[in-house]
Design a protein around this motif. Structure first.
Motif, PDB file in Angstrom:
ATOM      1  N   VAL A 102       0.846  -1.200   0.000  1.00 52.81           N
ATOM      2  CA  VAL A 102       0.000   0.000   0.000  1.00 52.81           C
ATOM      3  C   VAL A 102       0.882   1.251   0.000  1.00 52.81           C
ATOM      4  N   LEU A 103       1.932   1.225   0.807  1.00 53.36           N
ATOM      5  CA  LEU A 103       2.837   2.368   0.861  1.00 53.36           C
ATOM      6  C   LEU A 103       3.563   2.592  -0.466  1.00 53.36           C
ATOM      7  N   VAL A 104       3.873   1.522  -1.167  1.00 56.61           N
ATOM      8  CA  VAL A 104       4.515   1.660  -2.480  1.00 56.61           C
ATOM      9  C   VAL A 104       3.594   2.423  -3.436  1.00 56.61           C
ATOM     10  N   PHE A 105       2.295   2.129  -3.392  1.00 60.24           N
ATOM     11  CA  PHE A 105       1.362   2.875  -4.243  1.00 60.24           C
ATOM     12  C   PHE A 105       1.317   4.350  -3.838  1.00 60.24           C
ATOM     13  N   VAL A 106       1.395   4.629  -2.549  1.00 61.94           N
ATOM     14  CA  VAL A 106       1.454   6.016  -2.089  1.00 61.94           C
ATOM     15  C   VAL A 106       2.719   6.681  -2.626  1.00 61.94           C
ATOM     16  N   TRP A 107       3.856   5.968  -2.547  1.00 60.10           N
ATOM     17  CA  TRP A 107       5.111   6.487  -3.096  1.00 60.10           C
ATOM     18  C   TRP A 107       4.966   6.775  -4.587  1.00 60.10           C
ATOM     19  N   VAL A 147       9.828   8.674   6.349  1.00 56.41           N
ATOM     20  CA  VAL A 147       9.490   8.583   7.772  1.00 56.41           C
ATOM     21  C   VAL A 147       8.158   7.850   7.963  1.00 56.41           C
ATOM     22  N   ILE A 148       7.154   8.203   7.167  1.00 58.86           N
ATOM     23  CA  ILE A 148       5.848   7.527   7.271  1.00 58.86           C
ATOM     24  C   ILE A 148       5.994   6.034   6.984  1.00 58.86           C
ATOM     25  N   THR A 149       6.769   5.697   5.964  1.00 56.98           N
ATOM     26  CA  THR A 149       6.979   4.290   5.614  1.00 56.98           C
ATOM     27  C   THR A 149       7.631   3.530   6.764  1.00 56.98           C
ATOM     28  N   VAL A 150       8.679   4.091   7.323  1.00 52.12           N
ATOM     29  CA  VAL A 150       9.390   3.416   8.408  1.00 52.12           C
ATOM     30  C   VAL A 150       8.482   3.272   9.636  1.00 52.12           C
ATOM     31  N   VAL A 151       7.786   4.334  10.018  1.00 55.54           N
ATOM     32  CA  VAL A 151       6.920   4.284  11.202  1.00 55.54           C
ATOM     33  C   VAL A 151       5.810   3.248  11.032  1.00 55.54           C
ATOM     34  N   LEU A 152       5.136   3.268   9.880  1.00 56.87           N
ATOM     35  CA  LEU A 152       4.047   2.299   9.674  1.00 56.87           C
ATOM     36  C   LEU A 152       4.563   0.865   9.615  1.00 56.87           C
ATOM     37  N   LEU A 153       5.715   0.672   9.008  1.00 57.82           N
ATOM     38  CA  LEU A 153       6.259  -0.683   8.953  1.00 57.82           C
ATOM     39  C   LEU A 153       6.735  -1.164  10.321  1.00 57.82           C
ATOM     40  N   LEU A 154       7.258  -0.270  11.127  1.00 53.63           N
ATOM     41  CA  LEU A 154       7.678  -0.657  12.465  1.00 53.63           C
ATOM     42  C   LEU A 154       6.479  -1.059  13.331  1.00 53.63           C
ATOM     43  N   CYS A 155       5.304  -0.553  13.008  1.00 50.73           N
ATOM     44  CA  CYS A 155       4.088  -0.928  13.738  1.00 50.73           C
ATOM     45  C   CYS A 155       3.603  -2.327  13.366  1.00 50.73           C
ATOM     46  N   THR A 156       4.219  -2.970  12.374  1.00 50.57           N
ATOM     47  CA  THR A 156       3.780  -4.303  11.939  1.00 50.57           C
ATOM     48  C   THR A 156       4.620  -5.422  12.527  1.00 50.57           C
ATOM     49  N   ASN A 157       5.441  -5.130  13.510  1.00 52.15           N
ATOM     50  CA  ASN A 157       6.243  -6.130  14.228  1.00 52.15           C
ATOM     51  C   ASN A 157       7.284  -6.839  13.361  1.00 52.15           C
ATOM     52  N   ALA A 158       7.834  -6.149  12.415  1.00 54.86           N
ATOM     53  CA  ALA A 158       8.947  -6.692  11.629  1.00 54.86           C
ATOM     54  C   ALA A 158      10.148  -5.776  11.810  1.00 54.86           C
ATOM     55  N   THR A 159      10.313  -5.297  13.028  1.00 56.01           N
ATOM     56  CA  THR A 159      11.307  -4.275  13.340  1.00 56.01           C
ATOM     57  C   THR A 159      12.714  -4.673  12.916  1.00 56.01           C
ATOM     58  N   PHE A 160      13.152  -5.866  13.275  1.00 57.52           N
ATOM     59  CA  PHE A 160      14.515  -6.299  12.961  1.00 57.52           C
ATOM     60  C   PHE A 160      14.753  -6.325  11.457  1.00 57.52           C
ATOM     61  N   ASN A 161      13.796  -6.873  10.719  1.00 58.31           N
ATOM     62  CA  ASN A 161      13.939  -6.941   9.256  1.00 58.31           C
ATOM     63  C   ASN A 161      13.986  -5.547   8.631  1.00 58.31           C
ATOM     64  N   ILE A 162      13.126  -4.664   9.099  1.00 61.15           N
ATOM     65  CA  ILE A 162      13.052  -3.319   8.527  1.00 61.15           C
ATOM     66  C   ILE A 162      14.317  -2.528   8.824  1.00 61.15           C
ATOM     67  N   ILE A 163      14.753  -2.569  10.063  1.00 64.09           N
ATOM     68  CA  ILE A 163      15.972  -1.836  10.428  1.00 64.09           C
ATOM     69  C   ILE A 163      17.169  -2.412   9.680  1.00 64.09           C
ATOM     70  N   GLY A 164      17.248  -3.726   9.612  1.00 61.75           N
ATOM     71  CA  GLY A 164      18.333  -4.354   8.867  1.00 61.75           C
ATOM     72  C   GLY A 164      18.319  -3.960   7.398  1.00 61.75           C
ATOM     73  N   ALA A 165      17.135  -3.945   6.795  1.00 61.06           N
ATOM     74  CA  ALA A 165      17.021  -3.574   5.383  1.00 61.06           C
ATOM     75  C   ALA A 165      17.380  -2.104   5.170  1.00 61.06           C
ATOM     76  N   LEU A 166      16.919  -1.226   6.065  1.00 57.69           N
ATOM     77  CA  LEU A 166      17.229   0.195   5.929  1.00 57.69           C
ATOM     78  C   LEU A 166      18.720   0.460   6.104  1.00 57.69           C
ATOM     79  N   VAL A 167      19.338  -0.198   7.064  1.00 58.28           N
ATOM     80  CA  VAL A 167      20.778  -0.027   7.267  1.00 58.28           C
ATOM     81  C   VAL A 167      21.537  -0.563   6.056  1.00 58.28           C
ATOM     82  N   THR A 168      21.136  -1.746   5.581  1.00 59.78           N
ATOM     83  CA  THR A 168      21.786  -2.327   4.398  1.00 59.78           C
ATOM     84  C   THR A 168      21.636  -1.401   3.196  1.00 59.78           C
ATOM     85  N   GLY A 169      20.409  -0.929   2.949  1.00 57.05           N
ATOM     86  CA  GLY A 169      20.171  -0.022   1.829  1.00 57.05           C
ATOM     87  C   GLY A 169      20.962   1.260   1.956  1.00 57.05           C
ATOM     88  N   ALA A 170      20.993   1.847   3.169  1.00 60.55           N
ATOM     89  CA  ALA A 170      21.719   3.103   3.385  1.00 60.55           C
ATOM     90  C   ALA A 170      23.221   2.912   3.186  1.00 60.55           C
TER      91      ALA A 170
END
Length: 179
Positions: free
Chosen positions: A98-103, A132-155
């Motif tokens: 859903v967020l990708v469509f918003v993007w 910021v909206i993408t990260v906050v909403l995704l962190l609310c879905t309980n995939a915190t480790f995966n999201i942070i790992g992916a963001l750090v890897t991407g960055a």
């Protein structure tokens, strides 16, 4: 049959209310135009342009220039890394889709600058707010480790590319496309 052709079969593209060919054509053109802000991947990954910087100031200069020049490419890359990190988290993947469509509609496909309360919002601000909206909403879905790992890897990968991709030829490309 009447003289004025009232019994003729309609030929307008608006004949069927469920299929509006003009809207589909306009949407396809907006997608092409939106992706036009993305730089060609072959320019981004031109191995002849990959050289270590001469110093720290050169590295920071390259980061600044490359982040501005390849902004859309970097956003697509980081979103792809986040997508692949969420494959085993279906709820997060749905939220991310859903967020990708918003993007797509707020960042990649805009024909004109985004305006809110009579203020024009520039692309870097839209990019930051959507991130910021993408990260906050995704962190609310309980995939915190995966999201942070992916963001750090991407960055990290984006910064590595921004440091080693020399920038001298980038301005030549911009001038060539404007003349």
């Amino acid at each position: 049959m009447t003289k004025n052709g009232a019994d003729a079969v309609p030929t307008s593209s608006h004949a069927h209310p469920l299929v509006d060919l003009d809207s589909i054509s306009h949407t396809k053109q907006r997608i092409k135009d939106g992706l036009a802000t993305r730089r060609p991947w072959r320019v981004m990954f031109d191995f002849h342009s990959m050289v270590l910087p001469r110093g720290v100031s050169d590295a920071f200069s390259r980061i600044k220039t490359n982040l501005a020049y390849f902004r859309s490419n970097y956003a697509i890359f980081v979103l792809t890394v986040v997508f692949f990190s969420l494959i085993w988290h279906p709820t997060s993947l749905i939220v991310f889709t859903v967020l990708v469509f918003v993007w797509i509609f707020l960042y990649f496909l805009r024909d004109e600058p985004l305006k809110m309360f009579r203020f024009q919002i520039d692309d870097p601000t839209v990019l930051m707010v959507l991130s910021v909206i993408t990260v906050v909403l995704l962190l609310c879905t309980n995939a915190t480790f995966n999201i942070i790992g992916a963001l750090v890897t991407g960055a990290v990968l984006v910064l590595i590319h921004a440091v080693v991709r020399k920038t001298e030829d980038l301005f030549l490309d911009e001038e060539a496309t404007t003349t």
